[in-house]
Motif scaffolding. Sequence first.
Motif, PDB file in Angstrom:
ATOM      1  N   TRP A 252       0.809  -1.218   0.000  1.00 46.92           N
ATOM      2  CA  TRP A 252       0.000   0.000   0.000  1.00 46.92           C
ATOM      3  C   TRP A 252       0.842   1.269   0.000  1.00 46.92           C
ATOM      4  N   ILE A 253       2.067   1.214   0.510  1.00 41.21           N
ATOM      5  CA  ILE A 253       2.923   2.410   0.509  1.00 41.21           C
ATOM      6  C   ILE A 253       3.172   2.853  -0.931  1.00 41.21           C
ATOM      7  N   TYR A 254       3.595   1.911  -1.759  1.00 39.07           N
ATOM      8  CA  TYR A 254       3.802   2.255  -3.170  1.00 39.07           C
ATOM      9  C   TYR A 254       2.490   2.633  -3.827  1.00 39.07           C
ATOM     10  N   LEU A 255       1.425   1.889  -3.534  1.00 41.00           N
ATOM     11  CA  LEU A 255       0.134   2.167  -4.170  1.00 41.00           C
ATOM     12  C   LEU A 255      -0.309   3.603  -3.900  1.00 41.00           C
ATOM     13  N   ALA A 256      -0.186   4.048  -2.664  1.00 42.72           N
ATOM     14  CA  ALA A 256      -0.590   5.414  -2.326  1.00 42.72           C
ATOM     15  C   ALA A 256       0.232   6.436  -3.110  1.00 42.72           C
ATOM     16  N   ALA A 257       1.546   6.219  -3.167  1.00 45.43           N
ATOM     17  CA  ALA A 257       2.408   7.150  -3.910  1.00 45.43           C
ATOM     18  C   ALA A 257       2.080   7.127  -5.392  1.00 45.43           C
ATOM     19  N   ALA A 258       1.844   5.933  -5.947  1.00 40.03           N
ATOM     20  CA  ALA A 258       1.544   5.809  -7.378  1.00 40.03           C
ATOM     21  C   ALA A 258       0.250   6.522  -7.733  1.00 40.03           C
ATOM     22  N   VAL A 259      -0.757   6.394  -6.881  1.00 47.58           N
ATOM     23  CA  VAL A 259      -2.045   7.040  -7.160  1.00 47.58           C
ATOM     24  C   VAL A 259      -1.896   8.561  -7.116  1.00 47.58           C
ATOM     25  N   VAL A 260      -1.244   9.078  -6.079  1.00 48.88           N
ATOM     26  CA  VAL A 260      -1.087  10.530  -5.952  1.00 48.88           C
ATOM     27  C   VAL A 260      -0.269  11.095  -7.101  1.00 48.88           C
ATOM     28  N   LEU A 261       0.874  10.471  -7.391  1.00 47.48           N
ATOM     29  CA  LEU A 261       1.737  10.968  -8.459  1.00 47.48           C
ATOM     30  C   LEU A 261       1.063  10.867  -9.825  1.00 47.48           C
ATOM     31  N   SER A 262       0.378   9.764 -10.072  1.00 48.65           N
ATOM     32  CA  SER A 262      -0.265   9.574 -11.368  1.00 48.65           C
ATOM     33  C   SER A 262      -1.452  10.509 -11.546  1.00 48.65           C
ATOM     34  N   LEU A 263      -2.187  10.762 -10.469  1.00 47.82           N
ATOM     35  CA  LEU A 263      -3.262  11.749 -10.550  1.00 47.82           C
ATOM     36  C   LEU A 263      -2.694  13.127 -10.875  1.00 47.82           C
ATOM     37  N   GLY A 264      -1.549  13.437 -10.272  1.00 48.73           N
ATOM     38  CA  GLY A 264      -0.905  14.709 -10.574  1.00 48.73           C
ATOM     39  C   GLY A 264      -0.501  14.815 -12.026  1.00 48.73           C
ATOM     40  N   LEU A 292       8.487  10.184 -12.167  1.00 49.94           N
ATOM     41  CA  LEU A 292       9.226   8.929 -12.300  1.00 49.94           C
ATOM     42  C   LEU A 292      10.194   8.734 -11.140  1.00 49.94           C
ATOM     43  N   SER A 293      10.891   9.793 -10.753  1.00 55.07           N
ATOM     44  CA  SER A 293      11.865   9.680  -9.667  1.00 55.07           C
ATOM     45  C   SER A 293      11.189   9.281  -8.360  1.00 55.07           C
ATOM     46  N   LEU A 294      10.092   9.957  -8.006  1.00 56.72           N
ATOM     47  CA  LEU A 294       9.410   9.652  -6.750  1.00 56.72           C
ATOM     48  C   LEU A 294       8.690   8.306  -6.810  1.00 56.72           C
ATOM     49  N   LEU A 295       8.202   7.933  -7.984  1.00 51.86           N
ATOM     50  CA  LEU A 295       7.542   6.632  -8.139  1.00 51.86           C
ATOM     51  C   LEU A 295       8.516   5.503  -7.829  1.00 51.86           C
ATOM     52  N   PHE A 296       9.707   5.591  -8.398  1.00 57.89           N
ATOM     53  CA  PHE A 296      10.700   4.549  -8.155  1.00 57.89           C
ATOM     54  C   PHE A 296      11.247   4.624  -6.735  1.00 57.89           C
ATOM     55  N   ALA A 297      11.356   5.847  -6.195  1.00 59.46           N
ATOM     56  CA  ALA A 297      11.777   5.970  -4.799  1.00 59.46           C
ATOM     57  C   ALA A 297      10.746   5.321  -3.876  1.00 59.46           C
ATOM     58  N   ALA A 298       9.458   5.471  -4.215  1.00 58.21           N
ATOM     59  CA  ALA A 298       8.402   4.831  -3.413  1.00 58.21           C
ATOM     60  C   ALA A 298       8.506   3.314  -3.483  1.00 58.21           C
ATOM     61  N   LEU A 299       8.832   2.774  -4.630  1.00 56.94           N
ATOM     62  CA  LEU A 299       9.058   1.329  -4.749  1.00 56.94           C
ATOM     63  C   LEU A 299      10.184   0.884  -3.831  1.00 56.94           C
ATOM     64  N   LEU A 300      11.232   1.709  -3.776  1.00 56.14           N
ATOM     65  CA  LEU A 300      12.391   1.391  -2.936  1.00 56.14           C
ATOM     66  C   LEU A 300      12.011   1.411  -1.462  1.00 56.14           C
ATOM     67  N   VAL A 301      11.310   2.451  -1.028  1.00 56.04           N
ATOM     68  CA  VAL A 301      10.873   2.548   0.372  1.00 56.04           C
ATOM     69  C   VAL A 301       9.964   1.372   0.721  1.00 56.04           C
TER      70      VAL A 301
END
Length: 306
Positions: A252-264, A292-301
């Motif tokens: 869910w951590i990545y999912l939340a970041a992906a949704v916010v970033l993609s909506l943006g 892209l940078s934050l999306l991949f950083a979210a995957l890492l976290v």
Amino acid sequence: MSAAPAPAPAAPPAITLTSRWSQFYALTKPRVVQLIVFCAFIGMVLAVPGLPDGGQWARMALASAGIWLVAGAAAAFNCVVEQGIDARMKRTAWRPTAKGELSNTQTLLFSAVLCAAGSALLYVLVNPLTMWLTFATFVGYAVIYTVVLKPLTPQNIVIGGASGAMPPVLGWAAMTGEVSPEALILFLIIFLWTPPHFWALALYRVEDYRRAGLPMLPVTHGNEFTRLQVFLYTLILFAGCLMPFVYGMSSWIYLAAAVVLSLGFCGYGFALWRNYSDALARKTFRFSLIHLSLLFAALLVDHYVL
């Protein structure tokens, strides 16, 4: 009285070793290569369950160095092929090849040395699969995209985007010796991200591309059609960004970041489509890099937290 003699022309500034190396370094397109290595590194980290041990960190460092060398070689080769085009575009006229500061022979030799060194490093100290995939990426970008696709079709960035989407696959292969579905999902995200990212740039640089004679989408199909394509691709990218969660490689951590970033990104794409301005196109392009940078950083976290 006789006229004063005209002053002698100033001698051209001497080329120091430092300035020459700066010119060669500029050929590697450092900012682009840094993003390539970052994406490859994410692939390496995600391929290793838990924290890497000392040997795995060493392999990551070697793989990153090899990928950097081959990517820099591809960038330098691109500078030779597009020397004339670069000279006609404000965005690229500063490059040493476009200004005539480095000859084609010097640049090609530099590219060959980087490619050979990077390929040897990957083959001997990482694994042959990573070397061959990295070399195929070099050919895809430097030859297929730059020489064939870019001057011939407005879909150049869509087809050629496959080369730009390879870094996570290279990183995954470096650590596992194989290409898994997880690596292909990372490939898909960058592949879908590339068109809206690049076309946002092309929209406000359209006159540069028109002068250069390149059939970029805003040149061949116009501003409004390109804006619509940017928006539609952000929607498709949104779906692609959900794949790591759907496949089970993230939580869910990545999912939340992906949704916010993609909506943006979709928001920027919609605004660009409905109410265009060069300033908004620039903001969209910059946000695509953040996305892209934050999306991949979210995957890492996500990988380390849960």
